[in-house]
Every structure is written in C-alpha cells, then in structure tokens.
Scaffold this motif. Structure first.
Motif, PDB file in Angstrom:
ATOM      1  N   ALA A  76     -64.252  74.946 -71.387  1.00 45.68           N
ATOM      2  CA  ALA A  76     -64.942  74.709 -70.117  1.00 45.68           C
ATOM      3  C   ALA A  76     -66.447  74.928 -70.262  1.00 45.68           C
ATOM      4  O   ALA A  76     -67.260  74.129 -69.770  1.00 45.68           O
ATOM      5  CB  ALA A  76     -64.370  75.623 -69.039  1.00 45.68           C
ATOM      6  N   SER A  77     -66.833  75.988 -70.937  1.00 45.93           N
ATOM      7  CA  SER A  77     -68.259  76.296 -71.122  1.00 45.93           C
ATOM      8  C   SER A  77     -68.961  75.194 -71.909  1.00 45.93           C
ATOM      9  O   SER A  77     -70.068  74.766 -71.563  1.00 45.93           O
ATOM     10  CB  SER A  77     -68.415  77.628 -71.866  1.00 45.93           C
ATOM     11  OG  SER A  77     -67.761  78.671 -71.202  1.00 45.93           O
ATOM     12  N   LEU A  78     -68.306  74.725 -72.956  1.00 44.67           N
ATOM     13  CA  LEU A  78     -68.905  73.673 -73.784  1.00 44.67           C
ATOM     14  C   LEU A  78     -69.018  72.360 -73.021  1.00 44.67           C
ATOM     15  O   LEU A  78     -69.985  71.610 -73.200  1.00 44.67           O
ATOM     16  CB  LEU A  78     -68.065  73.471 -75.053  1.00 44.67           C
ATOM     17  CG  LEU A  78     -68.209  74.568 -76.109  1.00 44.67           C
ATOM     18  CD1 LEU A  78     -67.131  74.418 -77.185  1.00 44.67           C
ATOM     19  CD2 LEU A  78     -69.596  74.531 -76.747  1.00 44.67           C
ATOM     20  N   GLY A  79     -68.029  72.080 -72.176  1.00 48.66           N
ATOM     21  CA  GLY A  79     -68.092  70.846 -71.391  1.00 48.66           C
ATOM     22  C   GLY A  79     -69.295  70.814 -70.470  1.00 48.66           C
ATOM     23  O   GLY A  79     -69.997  69.807 -70.365  1.00 48.66           O
ATOM     24  N   VAL A  80     -69.568  71.948 -69.796  1.00 49.29           N
ATOM     25  CA  VAL A  80     -70.733  72.019 -68.903  1.00 49.29           C
ATOM     26  C   VAL A  80     -72.016  71.956 -69.726  1.00 49.29           C
ATOM     27  O   VAL A  80     -72.960  71.233 -69.384  1.00 49.29           O
ATOM     28  CB  VAL A  80     -70.694  73.306 -68.058  1.00 49.29           C
ATOM     29  CG1 VAL A  80     -71.943  73.419 -67.192  1.00 49.29           C
ATOM     30  CG2 VAL A  80     -69.445  73.331 -67.184  1.00 49.29           C
ATOM     31  N   TYR A  81     -72.049  72.693 -70.823  1.00 47.38           N
ATOM     32  CA  TYR A  81     -73.234  72.689 -71.700  1.00 47.38           C
ATOM     33  C   TYR A  81     -73.572  71.270 -72.157  1.00 47.38           C
ATOM     34  O   TYR A  81     -74.724  70.830 -72.077  1.00 47.38           O
ATOM     35  CB  TYR A  81     -72.978  73.591 -72.911  1.00 47.38           C
ATOM     36  CG  TYR A  81     -74.130  73.634 -73.898  1.00 47.38           C
ATOM     37  CD1 TYR A  81     -75.017  74.697 -73.922  1.00 47.38           C
ATOM     38  CD2 TYR A  81     -74.333  72.589 -74.812  1.00 47.38           C
ATOM     39  CE1 TYR A  81     -76.075  74.737 -74.826  1.00 47.38           C
ATOM     40  CE2 TYR A  81     -75.382  72.613 -75.708  1.00 47.38           C
ATOM     41  CZ  TYR A  81     -76.253  73.692 -75.712  1.00 47.38           C
ATOM     42  OH  TYR A  81     -77.310  73.710 -76.612  1.00 47.38           O
ATOM     43  N   ASP A  82     -72.571  70.550 -72.653  1.00 46.67           N
ATOM     44  CA  ASP A  82     -72.837  69.212 -73.204  1.00 46.67           C
ATOM     45  C   ASP A  82     -73.254  68.214 -72.130  1.00 46.67           C
ATOM     46  O   ASP A  82     -74.009  67.280 -72.414  1.00 46.67           O
ATOM     47  CB  ASP A  82     -71.600  68.694 -73.945  1.00 46.67           C
ATOM     48  CG  ASP A  82     -71.528  69.221 -75.374  1.00 46.67           C
ATOM     49  OD1 ASP A  82     -72.179  70.253 -75.649  1.00 46.67           O
ATOM     50  OD2 ASP A  82     -70.826  68.620 -76.202  1.00 46.67           O
ATOM     51  N   SER A  85     -77.005  69.233 -71.526  1.00 41.87           N
ATOM     52  CA  SER A  85     -77.901  69.238 -72.681  1.00 41.87           C
ATOM     53  C   SER A  85     -78.851  68.034 -72.754  1.00 41.87           C
ATOM     54  O   SER A  85     -80.046  68.202 -73.009  1.00 41.87           O
ATOM     55  CB  SER A  85     -77.072  69.337 -73.969  1.00 41.87           C
ATOM     56  OG  SER A  85     -77.918  69.429 -75.078  1.00 41.87           O
ATOM     57  N   PRO A  86     -78.386  66.794 -72.494  1.00 45.60           N
ATOM     58  CA  PRO A  86     -79.319  65.658 -72.551  1.00 45.60           C
ATOM     59  C   PRO A  86     -80.426  65.748 -71.494  1.00 45.60           C
ATOM     60  O   PRO A  86     -81.509  65.194 -71.680  1.00 45.60           O
ATOM     61  CB  PRO A  86     -78.428  64.437 -72.287  1.00 45.60           C
ATOM     62  CG  PRO A  86     -77.046  64.880 -72.582  1.00 45.60           C
ATOM     63  CD  PRO A  86     -77.004  66.332 -72.236  1.00 45.60           C
ATOM     64  N   GLN A  91     -83.409  74.760 -74.415  1.00 48.84           N
ATOM     65  CA  GLN A  91     -83.447  76.083 -73.790  1.00 48.84           C
ATOM     66  C   GLN A  91     -82.119  76.437 -73.118  1.00 48.84           C
ATOM     67  O   GLN A  91     -81.951  77.516 -72.575  1.00 48.84           O
ATOM     68  CB  GLN A  91     -84.578  76.166 -72.752  1.00 48.84           C
ATOM     69  CG  GLN A  91     -85.959  76.252 -73.387  1.00 48.84           C
ATOM     70  CD  GLN A  91     -86.958  76.823 -72.396  1.00 48.84           C
ATOM     71  OE1 GLN A  91     -86.841  77.948 -71.927  1.00 48.84           O
ATOM     72  NE2 GLN A  91     -87.957  76.019 -72.065  1.00 48.84           N
ATOM     73  N   LEU A  92     -81.179  75.501 -73.199  1.00 49.13           N
ATOM     74  CA  LEU A  92     -79.863  75.699 -72.604  1.00 49.13           C
ATOM     75  C   LEU A  92     -79.001  76.568 -73.522  1.00 49.13           C
ATOM     76  O   LEU A  92     -79.082  76.459 -74.748  1.00 49.13           O
ATOM     77  CB  LEU A  92     -79.208  74.325 -72.420  1.00 49.13           C
ATOM     78  CG  LEU A  92     -78.068  74.184 -71.421  1.00 49.13           C
ATOM     79  CD1 LEU A  92     -78.533  74.486 -70.009  1.00 49.13           C
ATOM     80  CD2 LEU A  92     -77.506  72.764 -71.495  1.00 49.13           C
ATOM     81  N   LEU A 160     -73.058  63.906 -62.256  1.00 49.70           N
ATOM     82  CA  LEU A 160     -73.010  65.092 -63.100  1.00 49.70           C
ATOM     83  C   LEU A 160     -71.584  65.639 -63.184  1.00 49.70           C
ATOM     84  O   LEU A 160     -71.130  66.058 -64.254  1.00 49.70           O
ATOM     85  CB  LEU A 160     -73.967  66.155 -62.554  1.00 49.70           C
ATOM     86  CG  LEU A 160     -74.202  67.385 -63.434  1.00 49.70           C
ATOM     87  CD1 LEU A 160     -74.630  66.992 -64.846  1.00 49.70           C
ATOM     88  CD2 LEU A 160     -75.249  68.299 -62.798  1.00 49.70           C
ATOM     89  N   LEU A 161     -70.869  65.607 -62.065  1.00 50.83           N
ATOM     90  CA  LEU A 161     -69.469  66.041 -62.066  1.00 50.83           C
ATOM     91  C   LEU A 161     -68.646  65.211 -63.050  1.00 50.83           C
ATOM     92  O   LEU A 161     -67.850  65.753 -63.835  1.00 50.83           O
ATOM     93  CB  LEU A 161     -68.881  65.915 -60.658  1.00 50.83           C
ATOM     94  CG  LEU A 161     -67.382  66.205 -60.521  1.00 50.83           C
ATOM     95  CD1 LEU A 161     -67.064  67.650 -60.870  1.00 50.83           C
ATOM     96  CD2 LEU A 161     -66.892  65.885 -59.110  1.00 50.83           C
ATOM     97  N   ALA A 162     -68.844  63.897 -63.035  1.00 45.95           N
ATOM     98  CA  ALA A 162     -68.105  63.012 -63.947  1.00 45.95           C
ATOM     99  C   ALA A 162     -68.428  63.337 -65.404  1.00 45.95           C
ATOM    100  O   ALA A 162     -67.533  63.366 -66.264  1.00 45.95           O
ATOM    101  CB  ALA A 162     -68.431  61.552 -63.642  1.00 45.95           C
ATOM    102  N   GLU A 163     -69.714  63.600 -65.688  1.00 47.68           N
ATOM    103  CA  GLU A 163     -70.120  63.944 -67.054  1.00 47.68           C
ATOM    104  C   GLU A 163     -69.455  65.242 -67.510  1.00 47.68           C
ATOM    105  O   GLU A 163     -68.958  65.343 -68.637  1.00 47.68           O
ATOM    106  CB  GLU A 163     -71.645  64.094 -67.124  1.00 47.68           C
ATOM    107  CG  GLU A 163     -72.404  62.780 -67.140  1.00 47.68           C
ATOM    108  CD  GLU A 163     -72.138  61.987 -68.408  1.00 47.68           C
ATOM    109  OE1 GLU A 163     -72.264  62.545 -69.513  1.00 47.68           O
ATOM    110  OE2 GLU A 163     -71.771  60.798 -68.295  1.00 47.68           O
TER     111      GLU A 163
END
Length: 241
Positions: A76-82, A85-86, A91-92, A160-163
């Motif tokens: 879950a954390s990686l999904g939000v991060y990625d 990130s773009p 700094q994220l 953003l939710l879809a991403e």
C-alpha cells in the motif's frame, strides 16, 4: 463507491463485510467528507471535505501468512509513493511504517486493518488519507502539507485515486507472484531517514540512532549506541532535529 459523508471508510467497508455479503476484491470506498478518520496510534485524521483523498480498498491476500502481514503495508505504501513520485520528485519518502512524507512534512498516511482466518489473512481493509488540494491546516495537524502546497496548483482527485489504485495493484500482484524480496527491497529503498543519524525517543530515553532496515514482520531496525535494536510502532517516537 463514492460517499458524500461517512465516519470512516474503513468502518463502512468492515460493516459491509460483517453483513456476510460477498464483497469483491479491489472494492474502493471513497468519501468526500470523512468526519472520524483514524490513523496510527489512534490519531484522528483531519481532512477538509472535498479537498483530499480519503478512501479504503479491500484486498484478500490469503496468500500472505499472518506473521508477514507487514507486506500488505509495504504494498500500500509503495502504491501511494509511486503515484505521487512523478508529480513530486525525490523529496518524497515513506516514513515507517506507512506515512507518506515530502521532506519533513506529512502528506498522508494509512490505517491497515487485517482480518485473520487461522494463519492466513482473510481480508485487508486498506484505509488511505492523502492531503491533495487543502491549503490550510489546524495547528493540531502539526507538520502536515499537501500536493497543492507543494505544486501551487490543484490536482484532480479521481485521477490521483486511479493512479494510486493502479500502482497498489501492481505491487500486490508482484507479491502474489512471489516477488517478496522485490517488494521488501523497494520499500526499504524509499524509507524516510534511511542510513541517517537522527534523534528518537523510546521508553522515555532520547537517543541518536540510524535506521538500517525493517524486519520481515515489520519491526524497524535502528543502530543504537548499545547495538542494533528492533522497535515496534508503539515503542518509538521520531523526534525533530
């Protein structure tokens, strides 16, 4: 499903599950106004209605041993991060266990509630709160920031939710396919304060330590003057420099 107002999207989703009706994996409950959102340590999550993302996703990771449920947190954390990130660049970071940080400010966090069946996870309710278009925060929000404060423009919430959902699915499928080391190593590489000497408090003791890793089951590994120590969430407070 999008709701106008709800106490907590996690509670709403858990209530549906408790009614014994089948709920498909990947179900997303999004609220425009969540008036009793919760974070780690029973913290209240404050979000201005219509400005931010407050939603929950249902996962059914029955392939994950209950002892390794922190892998769901990693996914879950990686999904939000990625997803971010773009937009936000280098700094994220992910503040252990699952807060999303930009520099030393908090963009969002999550509350993951796992429902166990024997030694397996039957359901995971992944609640995510992310500050997107909010400009003003109450004093009690501490070090909060938002996407709009960083970029100086609003961002479309549903895009953003879809991403986020797409990226969570990608890591989730990697985990399901057996790429556990990939998920764990990627999570570690994005960790806030990794390999930096910083101040912490544990059991009333303030000390300088260096984050070196995370155990398979989610404990934070810190180099301490007395040697390497493992900490759970309730045992450690991150201090400002």
């Amino acid at each position: 499903m999008s709701l106008k107002e709800v106490d907590s999207t996690n509670n709403f989703l858990k209530n549906i599950l408790s009614n014994s009706k089948p709920v498909p994996e990947g179900t997303v409950i999004m609220a425009e106004d969540q008036f009793a959102g919760r974070g780690q340590r029973e913290n209240v999550w404050y979000a201005e209605p219509g400005k931010n993302l407050t939603f929950s996703i249902l996962l059914k990771p029955n392939f994950v041993d209950a002892r390794m449920q922190f892998d769901v947190t990693r996914v879950a954390s990686l999904g939000v991060y990625d997803a971010l990130s773009p937009l936000l660049g280098n700094q994220l970071s992910i503040k252990w266990p699952n807060d999303i940080y930009y520099g030393d400010k908090k963009l969002g966090g999550m509350l993951i509630e796992n429902i166990l069946q024997g030694s397996q996870i039957k359901n995971s309710v992944v609640g995510i709160g992310l500050n997107v278009n909010q400009n003003n925060f109450p004093d009690t929000a501490g070090n909060a920031t938002s996407v709009t404060q960083i970029l100086h423009k609003d961002y479309e919430l549903k895009n953003l939710l879809a991403e986020i959902c797409n990226h969570i699915e990608r890591y989730y499928l990697s985990l399901k396919a057996g790429s556990v080391d990939f998920v764990r190593n990627t999570y570690l590489s994005r960790l806030y304060r990794l390999n930096e000497a910083k101040r912490y408090e544990s059991n009333g003791e303030v000390f300088t330590g260096t984050i070196r890793g995370v155990t398979d089951n989610g404990l934070l590994i810190i180099d301490h003057a007395d040697g390497q120590k493992h900490f759970s969430l309730k045992e450690l407070v991150f201090l400002k420099d």
